[in-house]
Design a protein around this motif. Sequence first.
Motif, mmCIF file in Angstrom:
data_model
loop_
_atom_site.group_PDB
_atom_site.id
_atom_site.type_symbol
_atom_site.label_atom_id
_atom_site.label_comp_id
_atom_site.label_asym_id
_atom_site.label_seq_id
_atom_site.Cartn_x
_atom_site.Cartn_y
_atom_site.Cartn_z
ATOM 1 N N GLU A 28 24.572 66.336 -44.011
ATOM 2 C CA GLU A 28 25.728 66.701 -43.195
ATOM 3 C C GLU A 28 25.446 66.342 -41.745
ATOM 4 N N ASP A 29 26.395 65.656 -41.138
ATOM 5 C CA ASP A 29 26.271 65.339 -39.716
ATOM 6 C C ASP A 29 26.756 66.549 -38.926
ATOM 7 N N ARG A 30 25.822 67.407 -38.579
ATOM 8 C CA ARG A 30 26.173 68.640 -37.876
ATOM 9 C C ARG A 30 26.144 68.457 -36.369
ATOM 10 N N LEU A 42 20.995 72.817 -37.207
ATOM 11 C CA LEU A 42 22.171 72.444 -36.416
ATOM 12 C C LEU A 42 21.863 71.276 -35.486
ATOM 13 N N ASN A 43 22.949 70.649 -35.014
ATOM 14 C CA ASN A 43 22.876 69.569 -34.029
ATOM 15 C C ASN A 43 21.991 68.413 -34.490
ATOM 16 N N ARG A 44 22.075 68.108 -35.758
ATOM 17 C CA ARG A 44 21.296 67.014 -36.310
ATOM 18 C C ARG A 44 21.953 66.548 -37.605
ATOM 19 N N ILE A 45 21.411 65.450 -38.181
ATOM 20 C CA ILE A 45 21.761 65.071 -39.552
ATOM 21 C C ILE A 45 20.942 65.982 -40.452
ATOM 22 N N MET A 64 11.660 60.811 -42.933
ATOM 23 C CA MET A 64 13.006 60.239 -42.848
ATOM 24 C C MET A 64 13.904 60.756 -43.977
ATOM 25 N N LEU A 65 13.287 61.045 -45.128
ATOM 26 C CA LEU A 65 14.049 61.566 -46.258
ATOM 27 C C LEU A 65 14.643 62.930 -45.930
ATOM 28 N N HIS A 66 13.845 63.786 -45.289
ATOM 29 C CA HIS A 66 14.285 65.166 -45.063
ATOM 30 C C HIS A 66 14.985 65.364 -43.720
ATOM 31 N N PHE A 67 14.483 64.713 -42.693
ATOM 32 C CA PHE A 67 15.036 64.961 -41.363
ATOM 33 C C PHE A 67 15.278 63.640 -40.642
ATOM 34 N N PRO A 68 16.263 62.885 -41.111
ATOM 35 C CA PRO A 68 16.530 61.559 -40.529
ATOM 36 C C PRO A 68 17.063 61.672 -39.108
ATOM 37 N N GLU A 69 16.752 60.638 -38.338
ATOM 38 C CA GLU A 69 17.259 60.566 -36.968
ATOM 39 C C GLU A 69 18.455 59.648 -36.856
#
Length: 697
Positions: free
Chosen positions: A49-51, A151-154, A230-235
């Motif tokens: 989700e693009d939060r 929040l405020n992240r992908i 990158m799988l869990h917390f992509p930028e």
Amino acid sequence: MTVASSTVSPLKRPVTSLFGVGPERAGQLARLEVRTIEDLLLHRPLRYEDRQHLRRIAELEKGSPAITHGKIVAMGTKWYKQHSKSIFEIILDDGSARLHCRWWNLLYMEKYFKPGDEVLVFGRPVSLKPRTIDHAETEVLEGGEESFIHLNRITPVYPLTEGLPQRWLRAMVWRTLQAFETRIDEPWPQLNLAAPAKAASSAPDPRARMLAANSAAIMSFPSRARAIRMLHFPEAPGEPEIARRRLALDEFIELQRRIQLRRRNFEANAQSLPCSGDNHLIKPFLARLGFTLTASQTKVLRELRKDMSGAHPMRRLLQGDVGSGKTVVAACCALMALESGYSAALMAPTEILAEQHFLTFSDWLRPLGVRVGLRTASRKTEALAPAREAANPNAKSSTPLSLTIGTHALIQPGFMAENLGLVIIDEQHRFGVVQREEFVRKGRYPHLLVMTATPIPRTLGLTLYGDLDSSRIDELPPGRGRIKTFVRGADTLPKVWDFVRGKLAEGRQAYVICPRVEDGGVNEVKAVTKEFDALRQRLAPFHLGLLHGRLATGEKEDVMRRFRANQVQALLATTLIEVGVDVPNATLMVIENAEQFGLAQLHQLRGRIGRGTHDSFCVLVARAGSKESRRRLRVLEATTDGFEIAEADLKLRGPGELLGQEQSGAPRFRFGNLAEDLRLIEQARQLATETIETEGR
């Protein structure tokens, strides 16, 4: 984090070694197949989700999925006793509008919320007056030092199980990654996947240049540790797919290593039986056939003869579209073994196909002095005597049973073939890998020929059948009529039956296929037993036969005998006739509820027609309203190329549906996609070879 010292790799330790994971949480994670720290780090998110850009409630659109948030201003449960239903509802307000989130018959949801909670919501509005989302995915937003994870992240959204909160799992993955990221090892350090590749042009020989070029093709991949982050917390939005491909490559390399090592171990320990033959049976057999083998059949036979005279037992997959002439090739292969003094056995998936093979091979081989036997669950025949012995029934035969044809009964302990030199498996996709191995163990490393008329997509060929060499018959015998395929709605059936009656009047025969044996009362899916009387009246005075798996063996044999003799003009059947049934005069096929079948299976069924000189017609009848199914069926209208159809089927239904439940031994991947990752699998195959050769030096 508390981690006990151990010689075990840190990533292989149980999740209970992590702070905050007690027996209850460990049980919940186990239901997700997460038992070790590595399992947790490889627990793949369902979606992201693009939060960074949440929508206001007032901006929501009916039918359009969106993410929003708001504060709970009301909540409660409504009961509808007359319908024995309940609705739990929360009402959110973000200052721009209110949103109703409802859950039907899920009273336990009430314990997850309280008035005043700030709640994140993902779903598809079903109404705008009032704005309503049913069965939304929700997450209660909380403050704290780890709020930046959510929040405020992908933001990753993981598959869950009852009692396991999304926020808890996401935070646990974050903390575990922080603690163990530096301990994530590269499984193939000799490949140096994350480093700049060697210059392909400077490699000393062609094979080295190929491997260097392959390394260059994947040099953009991140390290395994970076891929997991990158799988869990992509930028960036594209990072999860880069990570998936990197981790899929590791899975494919591991599989290809196992396949190649198993094949090398087999070749190192198995001594081949000399079964190339001397042509004293094959020459008269081919002379009696009445037709000439195609160039493709001849090419395949040369490959088989070379294998059967090689240093290692043959392990070969023979693919050929329906009607391409695999059975004749199998007969020649069996004769090579028989000429060399060995016996042969052929296993088919159904009694109907085994019995048809028995009749066909007996007709072909008895005049050559070959004894043929049949063994199924319900029938065990004595070998049919060769023609020269049948003329003198009192003569004592010195010829052992040479060719045995059967079903799964050939795997049972009661069957032991003397001096077995060749094992043939027809329609391999209907058997499991384990069954194949059990059959081969009946002899001392006999040669193995695996045949299938269900074309195997390249990705499955490199994985499920990666330990086999592959041959393909890529042309049909000349003189065959064309097959024309049409997709029609159920409302056109009266016209379809008129067309069928017209063709029957011309002397042709027809198959009518229904998905079920008996009426299940589900979605108007038709059953042969229910349709038989009505169809018999509609097609009168032509005779209609009935064939399904619950009939006694004698009844099946009788109806097939009468159909082959044209005493029955139309055969109402289930998919029991999917493979092996060969009646050249049958030029019509009507498949009811065609939307219930996969494309590969429909192509197999269609292969029962078009086996003679007349043009054939296949009508796929789909329920009205199933537009997606109708579009899928149009693939069959457009082509008769089984390989093209199989690739389309793989993309539409995935490998699990295509292979079915019988294929025990089929690979399971967390990240690999057998419908899309052909290039990765081909790279992995080459890289696996490189790792094995490097280890061997």
